[in-house]
Design an enzyme around this catalytic site. Structure first.
Site, PDB file in Angstrom:
ATOM      1  N   THR A 170       0.850  -1.201   0.000  1.00  0.00           N
ATOM      2  CA  THR A 170       0.000   0.000   0.000  1.00  0.00           C
ATOM      3  C   THR A 170       0.886   1.251   0.000  1.00  0.00           C
ATOM      4  O   THR A 170       2.024   1.182   0.468  1.00  0.00           O
ATOM      5  CB  THR A 170      -0.866  -0.031   1.283  1.00  0.00           C
ATOM      6  OG1 THR A 170      -1.929  -0.931   1.066  1.00  0.00           O
ATOM      7  CG2 THR A 170      -1.412   1.312   1.660  1.00  0.00           C
ATOM      8  N   ARG A 197     -15.131  -5.300   1.556  1.00  0.00           N
ATOM      9  CA  ARG A 197     -14.368  -5.020   2.788  1.00  0.00           C
ATOM     10  C   ARG A 197     -13.760  -3.610   2.702  1.00  0.00           C
ATOM     11  O   ARG A 197     -13.240  -3.204   1.664  1.00  0.00           O
ATOM     12  CB  ARG A 197     -13.273  -6.068   2.952  1.00  0.00           C
ATOM     13  CG  ARG A 197     -12.333  -5.832   4.146  1.00  0.00           C
ATOM     14  CD  ARG A 197     -11.052  -5.158   3.702  1.00  0.00           C
ATOM     15  NE  ARG A 197     -10.076  -5.077   4.789  1.00  0.00           N
ATOM     16  CZ  ARG A 197      -8.951  -4.371   4.716  1.00  0.00           C
ATOM     17  NH1 ARG A 197      -8.658  -3.705   3.619  1.00  0.00           N
ATOM     18  NH2 ARG A 197      -8.122  -4.320   5.719  1.00  0.00           N
ATOM     19  N   THR A 219      -0.244   2.290   7.552  1.00  0.00           N
ATOM     20  CA  THR A 219      -0.316   1.146   6.644  1.00  0.00           C
ATOM     21  C   THR A 219      -0.238  -0.121   7.493  1.00  0.00           C
ATOM     22  O   THR A 219       0.321  -0.100   8.583  1.00  0.00           O
ATOM     23  CB  THR A 219       0.830   1.180   5.616  1.00  0.00           C
ATOM     24  OG1 THR A 219       0.863  -0.067   4.924  1.00  0.00           O
ATOM     25  CG2 THR A 219       2.191   1.394   6.253  1.00  0.00           C
ATOM     26  N   GLY A 220      -0.817  -1.194   6.980  1.00  0.00           N
ATOM     27  CA  GLY A 220      -0.811  -2.455   7.724  1.00  0.00           C
ATOM     28  C   GLY A 220      -2.209  -3.048   7.765  1.00  0.00           C
ATOM     29  O   GLY A 220      -3.053  -2.693   6.936  1.00  0.00           O
TER      30      GLY A 220
END
Ligand code: ASP
Length: 286
Positions: A170, A197, A219-220
């Site tokens: 990302t 989602r 991010t993650g």
């Protein structure tokens, strides 16, 4: 006052990608406006197939691609959720902010809005995404012997996502130009995931937050980031401790879950992740 731009290529991304990000950061910082600059940086990464955003986005479990993106300054924001068939979701998010009466657009409404604003149809699917999808389906089946109902199997994937590794690239950018802050984020999501989602990236306070004291991008694993309202939590602490310490402490709260943060405040910039994370900084003097 100076200008600074800080980019990331995703929690879990190969740090060897940092020189590519540096090239994009050096190009984007030439834009005069901080918002336009973070959007340019993110759109360059969206156009690079290496990253999980725009072209190169990962597929949902049903093989479709839905993307999330957002932009924010201290004075406004725009975001798109589960947008499809556009080249640069971050530019549509900018249009939502600048040219619509709304802040967040989702699904087919976001696609229609993009068309009205002149964004042509574009298929962001790639061989890379197809291969990754095949591998995900294979891994799910392998870890759930005896069944072939993809969605049913997927419901067990929360467990698997702790140790299975898929593309995590990302992208995001934060900037400070002459004391003004902005941030931008774009993602194909965190595979494996169901169609529909929504992750943290398009949600203010979760994957992005900007105020008068700074700009923060995360991010993650989106679900974990949302639960902690991560970017707002970081922003709230700006000025109370060195920025790097704030980021490290917030990341430590995530235990095993993959997460990364980049941020700028009025004087410094910092990044921290519990995984490898490609990053790059570009600066211009006064
Ligand atoms: N945070 C993104 C999401 O959950 C994915 C990522 O940053 O790798 O959609």
């Amino acid at each position: 006052m100076d200008s600074v731009l800080l980019l990331h290529g995703g929690a879990g991304s190969d740090s060897a990608l940092s020189p590519i990000l540096k090239k994009y950061a050096d190009s984007a910082i030439r834009e005069r406006d901080v918002l336009i600059s973070v959007v340019k940086a993110v759109s360059l990464m969206e156009d690079d197939i290496t990253f999980n955003a725009g072209t190169g986005s990962c597929q949902r479990l049903d093989g479709t691609i839905q993307m999330d993106a957002s932009v924010m300054t201290a004075y406004g924001m725009g975001s798109v959720i589960a947008i499809e068939n556009v080249k640069n979701p971050v530019k549509v998010a900018l249009s939502v902010m600048k040219e619509s009466p709304h802040l967040i657009m989702c699904g087919d409404g976001a696609v229609k809005f993009a068309r009205i604003m002149g964004f042509p149809e574009f298929d962001p699917d790639t061989e890379k995404a197809k291969k990754q999808h095949d591998r995900i389906v294979h891994d799910i089946m392998n870890n759930n012997p005896g069944g072939d109902e993809r969605i049913e199997q997927f419901l067990k994937i929360r467990e698997l996502s702790r140790f299975l590794k898929y593309g995590e690239d990302t992208v995001g950018a934060v900037g400070r130009f002459n004391g003004e802050f902005a941030a931008a984020v774009s993602t194909g999501g965190a595979a494996p995931m169901l169609r529909g989602r929504v992750g943290d990236s398009p949600l203010p306070g979760c994957g992005i937050y900007v105020g008068k004291r700074g700009a923060v991008v995360a991010t993650g694993i989106g679900e974990e980031i949302i639960k902690r309202m991560l970017c707002f939590s970081v922003y709230e602490r700006i000025g109370k401790a060195p920025l790097h310490d704030i980021l490290r402490e917030e990341v430590e709260n995530f235990g095993d879950y993959s997460v990364g943060i980049i941020a700028v405040d009025s004087k410094t910039e910092a990044s921290y992740s519990n995984r490898n994370m490609a990053t790059a900084v570009s600066k211009l003097p006064e």
